[in-house]
Design a protein around this motif. Structure first.
Motif, PDB file in Angstrom:
ATOM      1  N   ALA A 155      -7.320  20.624   9.125  1.00 56.84           N
ATOM      2  CA  ALA A 155      -6.462  21.432   8.258  1.00 56.84           C
ATOM      3  C   ALA A 155      -6.687  22.914   8.522  1.00 56.84           C
ATOM      4  N   GLY A 156      -5.789  23.726   7.946  1.00 57.15           N
ATOM      5  CA  GLY A 156      -5.947  25.171   8.083  1.00 57.15           C
ATOM      6  C   GLY A 156      -7.216  25.659   7.419  1.00 57.15           C
ATOM      7  N   ASP A 157      -7.589  25.013   6.318  1.00 54.06           N
ATOM      8  CA  ASP A 157      -8.863  25.325   5.654  1.00 54.06           C
ATOM      9  C   ASP A 157      -9.115  24.286   4.576  1.00 54.06           C
ATOM     10  N   PHE A 158     -10.281  24.396   3.936  1.00 57.30           N
ATOM     11  CA  PHE A 158     -10.681  23.431   2.915  1.00 57.30           C
ATOM     12  C   PHE A 158     -11.215  24.181   1.694  1.00 57.30           C
ATOM     13  N   THR A 159     -11.148  23.532   0.539  1.00 55.21           N
ATOM     14  CA  THR A 159     -11.659  24.140  -0.687  1.00 55.21           C
ATOM     15  C   THR A 159     -13.149  23.847  -0.828  1.00 55.21           C
ATOM     16  N   ARG A 160     -13.808  24.595  -1.692  1.00 55.44           N
ATOM     17  CA  ARG A 160     -15.234  24.341  -1.938  1.00 55.44           C
ATOM     18  C   ARG A 160     -15.442  22.961  -2.566  1.00 55.44           C
TER      19      ARG A 160
ATOM     20  N   HIS B 212       0.839  -1.201   0.000  1.00 61.77           N
ATOM     21  CA  HIS B 212       0.000   0.000   0.000  1.00 61.77           C
ATOM     22  C   HIS B 212       0.875   1.254   0.000  1.00 61.77           C
ATOM     23  N   GLY B 213       1.973   1.192   0.733  1.00 59.63           N
ATOM     24  CA  GLY B 213       2.966   2.260   0.701  1.00 59.63           C
ATOM     25  C   GLY B 213       2.522   3.584   1.273  1.00 59.63           C
ATOM     26  N   GLY B 214       2.043   3.596   2.501  1.00 56.59           N
ATOM     27  CA  GLY B 214       1.624   4.861   3.100  1.00 56.59           C
ATOM     28  C   GLY B 214       1.735   4.829   4.613  1.00 56.59           C
ATOM     29  N   ARG B 215       1.470   5.981   5.224  1.00 57.32           N
ATOM     30  CA  ARG B 215       1.455   6.090   6.683  1.00 57.32           C
ATOM     31  C   ARG B 215       0.241   6.900   7.099  1.00 57.32           C
ATOM     32  N   ILE B 216      -0.601   6.308   7.926  1.00 60.90           N
ATOM     33  CA  ILE B 216      -1.778   6.996   8.443  1.00 60.90           C
ATOM     34  C   ILE B 216      -1.331   7.911   9.576  1.00 60.90           C
ATOM     35  N   ASP B 217      -1.693   9.189   9.505  1.00 63.85           N
ATOM     36  CA  ASP B 217      -1.231  10.151  10.520  1.00 63.85           C
ATOM     37  C   ASP B 217      -1.587   9.682  11.927  1.00 63.85           C
ATOM     38  N   SER B 218      -2.892   9.446  12.181  1.00 68.94           N
ATOM     39  CA  SER B 218      -3.331   8.978  13.508  1.00 68.94           C
ATOM     40  C   SER B 218      -4.432   7.941  13.350  1.00 68.94           C
ATOM     41  N   LEU B 219      -4.382   6.926  14.189  1.00 71.66           N
ATOM     42  CA  LEU B 219      -5.445   5.933  14.279  1.00 71.66           C
ATOM     43  C   LEU B 219      -6.053   5.997  15.675  1.00 71.66           C
ATOM     44  N   GLY B 220      -7.376   5.849  15.755  1.00 71.70           N
ATOM     45  CA  GLY B 220      -8.030   5.888  17.057  1.00 71.70           C
ATOM     46  C   GLY B 220      -9.349   5.138  17.043  1.00 71.70           C
ATOM     47  N   LEU B 221     -10.001   5.146  18.192  1.00 67.11           N
ATOM     48  CA  LEU B 221     -11.296   4.491  18.373  1.00 67.11           C
ATOM     49  C   LEU B 221     -12.193   5.475  19.107  1.00 67.11           C
ATOM     50  N   ASP B 222     -13.372   5.794  18.540  1.00 66.22           N
ATOM     51  CA  ASP B 222     -14.191   6.816  19.183  1.00 66.22           C
ATOM     52  C   ASP B 222     -15.056   6.245  20.294  1.00 66.22           C
ATOM     53  N   GLU B 223     -15.875   7.100  20.904  1.00 64.01           N
ATOM     54  CA  GLU B 223     -16.658   6.725  22.078  1.00 64.01           C
ATOM     55  C   GLU B 223     -17.646   5.600  21.820  1.00 64.01           C
ATOM     56  N   ASN B 224     -18.036   5.422  20.561  1.00 61.20           N
ATOM     57  CA  ASN B 224     -19.017   4.402  20.214  1.00 61.20           C
ATOM     58  C   ASN B 224     -18.376   3.145  19.624  1.00 61.20           C
ATOM     59  N   GLY B 225     -17.042   3.106  19.620  1.00 65.75           N
ATOM     60  CA  GLY B 225     -16.351   1.936  19.097  1.00 65.75           C
ATOM     61  C   GLY B 225     -16.065   2.003  17.612  1.00 65.75           C
ATOM     62  N   SER B 226     -16.278   3.161  16.978  1.00 69.73           N
ATOM     63  CA  SER B 226     -16.005   3.303  15.546  1.00 69.73           C
ATOM     64  C   SER B 226     -14.517   3.536  15.303  1.00 69.73           C
ATOM     65  N   PRO B 227     -13.925   2.850  14.311  1.00 67.90           N
ATOM     66  CA  PRO B 227     -12.536   3.126  13.948  1.00 67.90           C
ATOM     67  C   PRO B 227     -12.421   4.548  13.395  1.00 67.90           C
ATOM     68  N   VAL B 228     -11.325   5.229  13.716  1.00 65.85           N
ATOM     69  CA  VAL B 228     -11.142   6.615  13.283  1.00 65.85           C
ATOM     70  C   VAL B 228      -9.762   6.793  12.668  1.00 65.85           C
ATOM     71  N   ILE B 229      -9.739   7.399  11.485  1.00 66.38           N
ATOM     72  CA  ILE B 229      -8.505   7.855  10.856  1.00 66.38           C
ATOM     73  C   ILE B 229      -8.500   9.371  10.935  1.00 66.38           C
ATOM     74  N   VAL B 230      -7.377   9.948  11.409  1.00 66.48           N
ATOM     75  CA  VAL B 230      -7.235  11.401  11.447  1.00 66.48           C
ATOM     76  C   VAL B 230      -6.071  11.794  10.546  1.00 66.48           C
ATOM     77  N   GLU B 231      -6.349  12.687   9.602  1.00 64.06           N
ATOM     78  CA  GLU B 231      -5.315  13.210   8.714  1.00 64.06           C
ATOM     79  C   GLU B 231      -5.178  14.711   8.939  1.00 64.06           C
ATOM     80  N   TYR B 232      -3.940  15.214   8.894  1.00 66.12           N
ATOM     81  CA  TYR B 232      -3.659  16.611   9.195  1.00 66.12           C
ATOM     82  C   TYR B 232      -2.996  17.296   8.001  1.00 66.12           C
ATOM     83  N   LYS B 233      -3.303  18.587   7.833  1.00 62.18           N
ATOM     84  CA  LYS B 233      -2.600  19.439   6.880  1.00 62.18           C
ATOM     85  C   LYS B 233      -2.397  20.802   7.532  1.00 62.18           C
ATOM     86  N   ARG B 234      -1.234  21.380   7.331  1.00 60.58           N
ATOM     87  CA  ARG B 234      -0.928  22.658   7.986  1.00 60.58           C
ATOM     88  C   ARG B 234      -1.851  23.774   7.492  1.00 60.58           C
TER      89      ARG B 234
END
Length: 283
Positions: free
Chosen positions: A115-120, A42-64
């Motif tokens: 992220a700092g912001d998002f596009t339309r 696959h060749g990648g790195r997930i920024d953050s992995l977590g589990l939310d309050e209801n047991g759902s898997p969570v991927i968090v990606e960041y951009k400056r």
């Protein structure tokens, strides 16, 4: 008096480190791993992995700042996650234990892009996609404060499941009229909680329905003659009323929140509306 002006981080890693250090109070997500490798194929790195309050898997990606690739990158990793469920559950088992690992909610995986912001184009794409996605704008204030603002929040197909609250085992003996009344009351509560904001999403679990922004703010479960709603409002800040509100801090119950509200009629829903708003604001 000194004005504290908003600013972006110097580097993406600064935002990531700040959020990961307090992921649960910020996002309602238990931290599992940082820069998680998806393997040589696959060749990648997930920024953050977590589990939310209801047991759902969570991927968090960041951009400056603004990055048009943040959403497609996150969805790329989401596809990997859904194909590697055993690996993710093994990670949960290692970090959090057997019980959370056995209760992972695969019907509602989440992607949170910060992220700092998002596009339309990002905003439009989120609404067209079938996954549960939150776009979150950040700003830093001085050296010690961060603000998170939900720009868009869309529930995936897994969160749209409809079920009757309180229809668990043992309720077959409940009189039909009473069961219908509870179903009608649950529909009213659902409409009120969803109506608190466009960023509200519903996550059905076996024992309760969770209503969340980035974090849960209400969890609804049924009894034969009433609905119980657990809120994130602080019981100490609320005038408790016997038979209507109760402090359940430290007591076991389904869902999250330390304030229990008991609803038996639509009039009770009206009484609870300000408490719902208080908990929504806290989330």
């Amino acid at each position: 008096m000194t004005e504290v002006t908003p600013r972006l981080a110097e580097a993406e890693a600064d935002v990531q480190a700040l959020v990961e250090s307090a992921m649960e109070p910020m996002l309602g997500v238990r931290f599992l791993a940082t820069e998680y490798s998806t393997g040589p194929v696959h060749g990648g790195r997930i920024d953050s992995l977590g589990l939310d309050e209801n047991g759902s898997p969570v991927i968090v990606e960041y951009k400056r700042a603004t990055d048009p690739g943040v959403l497609s990158q996150g969805l790329y990793y989401m596809a990997w996650l859904m194909d590697h469920r055993d690996e993710f559950q093994a990670l949960v088992r290692e970090r959090l234990g057997v019980t959370p690992a056995s209760a992972v909610l695969w019907s509602a995986p989440r992607l949170i892009c910060i992220a700092g912001d998002f596009t339309r184009y990002d905003l439009h794409a989120v609404r067209e996609h079938r996954r549960s996605i939150d776009l979150v704008r950040y700003r830093l204030f001085g050296d010690h404060h961060i603000a998170l603002e939900t720009v868009a929040s869309v529930a995936g197909q897994g969160r749209s499941t409809q079920r009757r609250v309180g229809a668990s085992a043992g309720h077959e003996r409940t009189p039909r009229r009473q069961a219908d009344a509870m179903a009608e009351l649950a529909a009213v509560v659902d409409e009120v909680l969803r109506g608190l904001g466009e960023d509200v999403t519903k996550v059905p679990r076996k024992q309760y329905d969770a209503y969340q922004r980035l974090r849960n703010f209400a969890c609804v479960t049924g009894r034969q003659d009433k609905l119980l709603v657990y809120l994130k409002a602080a019981p100490a800040d609320v005038g408790l009323v016997e038979g209507f509100t109760r402090d359940v801090t430290g007591l076991g119950h389904h869902g999250t929140g330390d304030l229990e509200v008991q609803l038996r009629s639509e009039k009770d829903v009206e009484r609870a509306l300000e408490l719902f708003r208080l908990s929504y604001a806290a989330a």
